[in-house]
Design a protein around this motif. Sequence first.
Motif, PDB file in Angstrom:
ATOM      1  N   LYS A 359      52.343  50.251  30.071  1.00 57.82           N
ATOM      2  CA  LYS A 359      50.893  50.335  30.298  1.00 57.82           C
ATOM      3  C   LYS A 359      50.131  50.064  29.003  1.00 57.82           C
ATOM      4  O   LYS A 359      49.095  49.388  29.015  1.00 57.82           O
ATOM      5  N   LYS A 360      50.658  50.578  27.911  1.00 52.31           N
ATOM      6  CA  LYS A 360      50.001  50.371  26.620  1.00 52.31           C
ATOM      7  C   LYS A 360      50.057  48.903  26.210  1.00 52.31           C
ATOM      8  O   LYS A 360      49.061  48.348  25.716  1.00 52.31           O
ATOM      9  N   ALA A 361      51.212  48.271  26.404  1.00 59.53           N
ATOM     10  CA  ALA A 361      51.347  46.860  26.041  1.00 59.53           C
ATOM     11  C   ALA A 361      50.476  45.968  26.924  1.00 59.53           C
ATOM     12  O   ALA A 361      49.946  44.944  26.470  1.00 59.53           O
ATOM     13  N   ALA A 362      50.276  46.357  28.202  1.00 54.77           N
ATOM     14  CA  ALA A 362      49.505  45.542  29.145  1.00 54.77           C
ATOM     15  C   ALA A 362      48.001  45.715  28.993  1.00 54.77           C
ATOM     16  O   ALA A 362      47.224  44.954  29.572  1.00 54.77           O
ATOM     17  N   ALA A 363      47.568  46.691  28.223  1.00 50.02           N
ATOM     18  CA  ALA A 363      46.134  46.943  28.089  1.00 50.02           C
ATOM     19  C   ALA A 363      45.411  45.779  27.441  1.00 50.02           C
ATOM     20  O   ALA A 363      44.208  45.584  27.660  1.00 50.02           O
ATOM     21  N   ASN A 364      46.113  44.993  26.641  1.00 49.52           N
ATOM     22  CA  ASN A 364      45.514  43.820  25.990  1.00 49.52           C
ATOM     23  C   ASN A 364      46.304  42.570  26.396  1.00 49.52           C
ATOM     24  O   ASN A 364      47.208  42.139  25.681  1.00 49.52           O
ATOM     25  N   PRO A 365      45.988  41.989  27.526  1.00 53.07           N
ATOM     26  CA  PRO A 365      46.764  40.845  28.035  1.00 53.07           C
ATOM     27  C   PRO A 365      46.702  39.606  27.135  1.00 53.07           C
ATOM     28  O   PRO A 365      47.639  38.812  27.108  1.00 53.07           O
ATOM     29  N   LYS A 366      45.613  39.454  26.386  1.00 53.83           N
ATOM     30  CA  LYS A 366      45.506  38.304  25.493  1.00 53.83           C
ATOM     31  C   LYS A 366      46.532  38.387  24.372  1.00 53.83           C
ATOM     32  O   LYS A 366      47.023  37.372  23.886  1.00 53.83           O
ATOM     33  N   ALA A 367      46.875  39.631  23.966  1.00 51.78           N
ATOM     34  CA  ALA A 367      47.889  39.802  22.924  1.00 51.78           C
ATOM     35  C   ALA A 367      49.274  39.431  23.429  1.00 51.78           C
ATOM     36  O   ALA A 367      50.191  39.202  22.628  1.00 51.78           O
ATOM     37  N   LEU A 368      49.432  39.349  24.726  1.00 56.69           N
ATOM     38  CA  LEU A 368      50.719  38.956  25.319  1.00 56.69           C
ATOM     39  C   LEU A 368      50.843  37.446  25.457  1.00 56.69           C
ATOM     40  O   LEU A 368      51.874  36.970  25.940  1.00 56.69           O
ATOM     41  N   GLY A 369      49.802  36.727  25.066  1.00 55.69           N
ATOM     42  CA  GLY A 369      49.877  35.267  25.067  1.00 55.69           C
ATOM     43  C   GLY A 369      49.021  34.570  26.104  1.00 55.69           C
ATOM     44  O   GLY A 369      49.086  33.347  26.239  1.00 55.69           O
ATOM     45  N   PRO A 371      45.824  32.803  27.328  1.00 51.35           N
ATOM     46  CA  PRO A 371      44.641  32.204  26.694  1.00 51.35           C
ATOM     47  C   PRO A 371      43.339  32.768  27.259  1.00 51.35           C
ATOM     48  O   PRO A 371      43.271  33.198  28.420  1.00 51.35           O
ATOM     49  N   ASP A 372      42.292  32.763  26.460  1.00 53.55           N
ATOM     50  CA  ASP A 372      40.992  33.320  26.867  1.00 53.55           C
ATOM     51  C   ASP A 372      40.422  32.624  28.096  1.00 53.55           C
ATOM     52  O   ASP A 372      39.782  33.278  28.937  1.00 53.55           O
ATOM     53  N   TRP A 373      40.635  31.309  28.195  1.00 49.66           N
ATOM     54  CA  TRP A 373      39.981  30.575  29.286  1.00 49.66           C
ATOM     55  C   TRP A 373      40.476  30.995  30.665  1.00 49.66           C
ATOM     56  O   TRP A 373      39.796  30.743  31.668  1.00 49.66           O
ATOM     57  N   TRP A 374      41.606  31.664  30.732  1.00 49.26           N
ATOM     58  CA  TRP A 374      42.089  32.111  32.036  1.00 49.26           C
ATOM     59  C   TRP A 374      41.173  33.178  32.634  1.00 49.26           C
ATOM     60  O   TRP A 374      41.159  33.385  33.852  1.00 49.26           O
ATOM     61  N   PHE A 375      40.411  33.877  31.832  1.00 48.87           N
ATOM     62  CA  PHE A 375      39.582  34.978  32.327  1.00 48.87           C
ATOM     63  C   PHE A 375      38.126  34.560  32.549  1.00 48.87           C
ATOM     64  O   PHE A 375      37.262  35.420  32.758  1.00 48.87           O
ATOM     65  N   VAL A 376      37.845  33.258  32.546  1.00 48.04           N
ATOM     66  CA  VAL A 376      36.495  32.757  32.801  1.00 48.04           C
ATOM     67  C   VAL A 376      36.315  32.528  34.300  1.00 48.04           C
ATOM     68  O   VAL A 376      37.186  31.949  34.963  1.00 48.04           O
ATOM     69  N   LYS A 382      32.739  39.485  36.324  1.00 53.40           N
ATOM     70  CA  LYS A 382      33.612  39.668  35.170  1.00 53.40           C
ATOM     71  C   LYS A 382      35.055  39.810  35.641  1.00 53.40           C
ATOM     72  O   LYS A 382      35.325  40.277  36.752  1.00 53.40           O
ATOM     73  N   ALA A 383      35.939  39.427  34.770  1.00 51.02           N
ATOM     74  CA  ALA A 383      37.360  39.557  35.093  1.00 51.02           C
ATOM     75  C   ALA A 383      37.760  41.020  35.077  1.00 51.02           C
ATOM     76  O   ALA A 383      37.098  41.867  34.462  1.00 51.02           O
ATOM     77  N   ALA A 384      38.836  41.329  35.756  1.00 43.24           N
ATOM     78  CA  ALA A 384      39.315  42.704  35.872  1.00 43.24           C
ATOM     79  C   ALA A 384      39.721  43.247  34.508  1.00 43.24           C
ATOM     80  O   ALA A 384      40.201  42.517  33.626  1.00 43.24           O
ATOM     81  N   THR A 385      39.550  44.512  34.326  1.00 41.95           N
ATOM     82  CA  THR A 385      39.944  45.193  33.089  1.00 41.95           C
ATOM     83  C   THR A 385      40.822  46.389  33.446  1.00 41.95           C
ATOM     84  O   THR A 385      41.058  46.680  34.624  1.00 41.95           O
ATOM     85  N   GLY A 386      41.259  47.087  32.410  1.00 45.50           N
ATOM     86  CA  GLY A 386      42.038  48.295  32.658  1.00 45.50           C
ATOM     87  C   GLY A 386      43.404  47.977  33.227  1.00 45.50           C
ATOM     88  O   GLY A 386      44.098  47.049  32.787  1.00 45.50           O
ATOM     89  N   VAL A 387      43.801  48.737  34.236  1.00 45.61           N
ATOM     90  CA  VAL A 387      45.126  48.619  34.826  1.00 45.61           C
ATOM     91  C   VAL A 387      45.346  47.236  35.421  1.00 45.61           C
ATOM     92  O   VAL A 387      46.441  46.662  35.338  1.00 45.61           O
ATOM     93  N   GLY A 388      44.308  46.679  36.016  1.00 48.37           N
ATOM     94  CA  GLY A 388      44.453  45.402  36.707  1.00 48.37           C
ATOM     95  C   GLY A 388      44.295  44.178  35.822  1.00 48.37           C
ATOM     96  O   GLY A 388      44.318  43.050  36.312  1.00 48.37           O
ATOM     97  N   ALA A 389      44.126  44.369  34.500  1.00 49.30           N
ATOM     98  CA  ALA A 389      43.862  43.225  33.622  1.00 49.30           C
ATOM     99  C   ALA A 389      45.040  42.253  33.571  1.00 49.30           C
ATOM    100  O   ALA A 389      44.850  41.043  33.456  1.00 49.30           O
ATOM    101  N   SER A 438      36.968  28.544  39.439  1.00 53.27           N
ATOM    102  CA  SER A 438      37.756  28.602  38.218  1.00 53.27           C
ATOM    103  C   SER A 438      39.232  28.856  38.563  1.00 53.27           C
ATOM    104  O   SER A 438      39.545  29.345  39.657  1.00 53.27           O
ATOM    105  N   PRO A 439      40.151  28.552  37.633  1.00 50.74           N
ATOM    106  CA  PRO A 439      41.566  28.867  37.867  1.00 50.74           C
ATOM    107  C   PRO A 439      41.793  30.359  38.127  1.00 50.74           C
ATOM    108  O   PRO A 439      42.680  30.726  38.900  1.00 50.74           O
ATOM    109  N   TYR A 440      41.008  31.220  37.471  1.00 50.41           N
ATOM    110  CA  TYR A 440      41.177  32.667  37.680  1.00 50.41           C
ATOM    111  C   TYR A 440      40.849  33.047  39.115  1.00 50.41           C
ATOM    112  O   TYR A 440      41.551  33.862  39.738  1.00 50.41           O
TER     113      TYR A 440
END
Length: 592
Positions: A359-369, A371-376, A382-389, A438-440
């Motif tokens: 859960k801690k590692a998933a809190a920042n999905p961008k840090a897992l690789g 790209p930002d444009w996936w959340f546009v 707005k894109a989902a945050t928290g558990v569903g990010a 969008s792709p998202y």
Amino acid sequence: MIDDLNLDFEDHDRGRGRRRRTERWDSGAESRRPDARQDQWQQQGGWAGSGAQSRGGYEPRYDTDPRHDSDPRYDTGAQRGYDPRYDQDPRYAPDPRYAPDPRYDTGGQRGYDPRYGQEPRYDADPRYDTGSQGGYDPRYDGEPRYEPDPRYDTGSRAYRKLDDRYDTGSRRGGFLEEGYDADGPGLLPGGGDYRDDDDGGKRRPRKTKKKRRGRSFLALFMTLLLLGALGGGAYLAYDKVAGYFLTPDYDGDGTAETVMIEVKDGQLLGDIANTLVAADVVKSYKAFVSAAEAEPKAKNIQAGFYNMHKQMSGKAAVAAMLDPKNRNVHQVTIAEGMISIDIYALLSKELKIPVEDFKKAAANPKALGIPDWWFVRKDGKKAATGVGAIEGFLFPETYAFPPNATAESALKLMVSHFLTVTGEMGFAENVQKNLAISPYEALIAASIGQKEIMFDKDLPKVARVLYNRAYKDFPCNCLQVDSAVNYWLRISGKKAKDSNDITTAEQMDTKSPYRTHVNGSTPPAKGMPAGPISNPGKAALQGAMAPAAGNWTYFMSIDKKGTMGYAHSQTEFDALIRTACKNGVLYGDLCT
């Protein structure tokens, strides 16, 4: 004494040989005397004046060698020995191969082609220029790069001690021999001319035994050196050939030292062999591949991590990789449609890593690789945050995690696989090109389709229904899908429910960013919910990327086999409900 007599006989034989050569030279002196025509030709510059030679002087081979005097192929009419048969003998006159060919014409033969004097394309070509045509190129006389090369010397320069392989006979006395000075033709070291002596010239100084021994030692040394070089070359050649026909290989099951080898998904035997060679598990590529090709079960070598000994034979390495006890992996299968919290629980069980680490590692999905444009998004949300990010990006697949895997490395591996699959599909590019979303948003549609249907063939139609309801002129622009309700229940810590058991309050919960039902007169915001509600597989992504063509705005399961029904109007949808109730799919208030 005997040695002295032998040397005297040797010197006597050499003197007799020189007398004979001198006699032959003197007997032909008259025939070598230049005539007036030759003198005149030399005064005009000889070959240099004709442009055929760049160094000046003339080539004496045409005066002393009878082979060239009578050869008509090179005759221009200006050399001695000009053969008059070309003018008199009818055998040569009609031959069309020589007379009309302007390429070799110098203007002196019969049948001279006047194009050489008129056409500029021939005038400027210095390759065939003999000095008699117009456009003579003076570079051939003036450029120094042709001047200093002694190999082709024709006697025009002061002769130095050159290589007699290129001697053209222009020096008196023929080829120079050892013992004669190169400063002047026919001169001995003492200044005498060997042609003036009765015995054909002064004898060469007697060579001492010391000198002969020195030269013999040098010859012996060079011979041994050459034999050594040949021997070394033969060894290298043998080693190379032996390496080609013989397979370098270790013996036995290897040393006590072990190393972990990774076999990646999709690797061939050759790829595995290269990995083993680099880790010194096997001695050569061929040792492993040959052993694997001889073992039919080698095709069953699976991806994963193997504990291998160093310096094993190729056969032992193949056997070790086929033994499940040596395979050190945590193999985990992520099914299509699983949600993130279920994936964390499964990984925690298999990898022995706490769920909280995931859960801690998933809190920042961008840090897992990712790209930002996936959340546009294009629908204004707005894109989902928290558990569903992270939802939607944990691609379903069977993974072989290494023994030292962490929560972060495990999630990164799954995200990397998602990006690889969608990249190979051209998912984002096709969505942006063919759909006004969008792709998202397309990823959200794929996640809903993955949860709602049973057969892959229905995925493109379900995606079309979702797009028609969310972005077309559907009355409430609401999706009204119970799978989104269940997702909100799950990430809120509750259990999922069957559609017959979901309450109206749960469907209309305004706290849920995944609400897709109308709350009284308040419809949800237009477009897709906050984020994906599952992790879709490749078929669901393909359906969302290329939806079927149609005007459907309803879909539902109409039997327990998972058969889907589609409708455009409320009337058609009511008919689907009746069919579902008849088949036992629906019950309760919906069927009354």
